[in-house]
Design an enzyme around this catalytic site. Structure first.
Site, PDB file in Angstrom:
ATOM      1  N   CYS A 277      18.968   3.824 -65.729  1.00 31.40           N
ATOM      2  CA  CYS A 277      19.353   2.372 -65.968  1.00 31.40           C
ATOM      3  C   CYS A 277      20.009   2.048 -67.247  1.00 31.40           C
ATOM      4  O   CYS A 277      20.748   1.258 -67.323  1.00 31.40           O
ATOM      5  CB  CYS A 277      18.006   1.583 -66.286  1.00 31.40           C
ATOM      6  SG  CYS A 277      16.848   2.191 -64.898  1.00 31.40           S
TER       7      CYS A 277
HETATM    8  C1  BEZ Z   1      15.996   6.007 -64.624  1.00 31.53           C
HETATM    9  O1  BEZ Z   1      16.771   4.969 -64.760  1.00 31.53           O
HETATM   10  O2  BEZ Z   1      16.858   7.137 -65.144  1.00 31.53           O
HETATM   11  C2  BEZ Z   1      15.041   6.206 -63.632  1.00 31.53           C
HETATM   12  C3  BEZ Z   1      13.983   5.298 -63.573  1.00 31.53           C
HETATM   13  C4  BEZ Z   1      13.019   5.643 -62.468  1.00 31.53           C
HETATM   14  C5  BEZ Z   1      13.005   6.744 -61.953  1.00 31.53           C
HETATM   15  C6  BEZ Z   1      14.075   7.773 -62.073  1.00 31.53           C
HETATM   16  C7  BEZ Z   1      15.253   7.290 -62.837  1.00 31.53           C
END
Ligand code: BEZ
Length: 212
Positions: free
Chosen positions: A45
């Site tokens: 994200c």
């Molecule tokens: C991420 O944004 O890195 C992420 C968020 C939730 C689960 C896996 C990765």
């Protein structure tokens, strides 16, 4: 509720990192991209929200307002934005909705309980100036999106909204397009496609991009 192409995008009011957002008011007469991410302070994200900030001028050029969303609260968004700015060499220049009560996520079906009970998946909704949904995309939490692709689709949506054409596989702005099959009258073809067109099959006719 499942939101489908052609539906009216539901309006809402919700808190954000930049104060309360009234969705329709925020969009005004612009196009919009509303996209959700699973959670603040997560690696994928962080890269996504940084990439969208770096693409701001590209969204502006296309008259598109962007709006991110997760179920984290405003304070968390504000703290995380400092990390995004620091690590992604940018400044987050659009609001992130704090959907703490899941009002918007529920309205837009951004929580897929069989994938995750709590967090929003990576949904994307492109909304036209008429407030109709023009594109929906859903990615799992583990896969970051390609926002260049979202810009590419917006180019196609904006072109095909104004001309009787469709865009072929892997099309990019500036490349030849296909003529809508419904256009068969020779006079109309000549009027709409003054640059000419090539008939490969009666149903497959290529023409230079009309607005270039
Ligand atoms: C991420 O944004 O890195 C992420 C968020 C939730 C689960 C896996 C990765």
């Amino acid at each position: 509720m499942t939101i489908q192409l052609g539906d009216t995008a539901p309006d809402f009011t919700q808190e954000s990192s930049e104060g309360p957002i009234h969705f329709y008011e925020y969009l005004g007469k612009s196009w919009g991209v509303l996209f959700s991410h699973p959670a603040d302070f997560t690696p994928v994200c962080t890269t996504e929200l940084g990439a969208v900030a770096r693409l701001k001028s590209e969204f502006d050029k296309r008259n598109v307002k962007v709006l991110a969303l997760s179920v984290d609260p405003v304070d968390s968004h504000k703290e995380w934005i400092r990390d995004i700015n620091e690590t992604q060499k940018t400044k987050v220049n659009y609001p992130i909705i704090a959907d703490h009560d899941r009002k918007v996520s529920t309205l837009y079906g951004m929580i897929h309980p069989n994938a995750n009970e709590t967090f929003t998946v990576r949904s994307v909704f492109v909304v036209g100036p008429d407030k109709k949904v023009k594109l929906t995309i859903t990615y799992p939490a583990s896969t970051g999106r390609n926002f260049d692709e979202i810009l590419r689709v917006i180019d196609s949506l904006q072109l095909t909204a104004n001309y009787s054409v469709a865009t072929p596989v892997n099309w990019k702005d500036g490349e030849d397009v296909v003529i809508a099959p419904a256009i068969t009258d020779p006079g109309e073809l000549e009027r709409k496609f003054p640059k000419g067109y090539k008939v490969i099959k009666p149903y497959l006719r290529m023409t230079p991009q009309p607005n270039r």
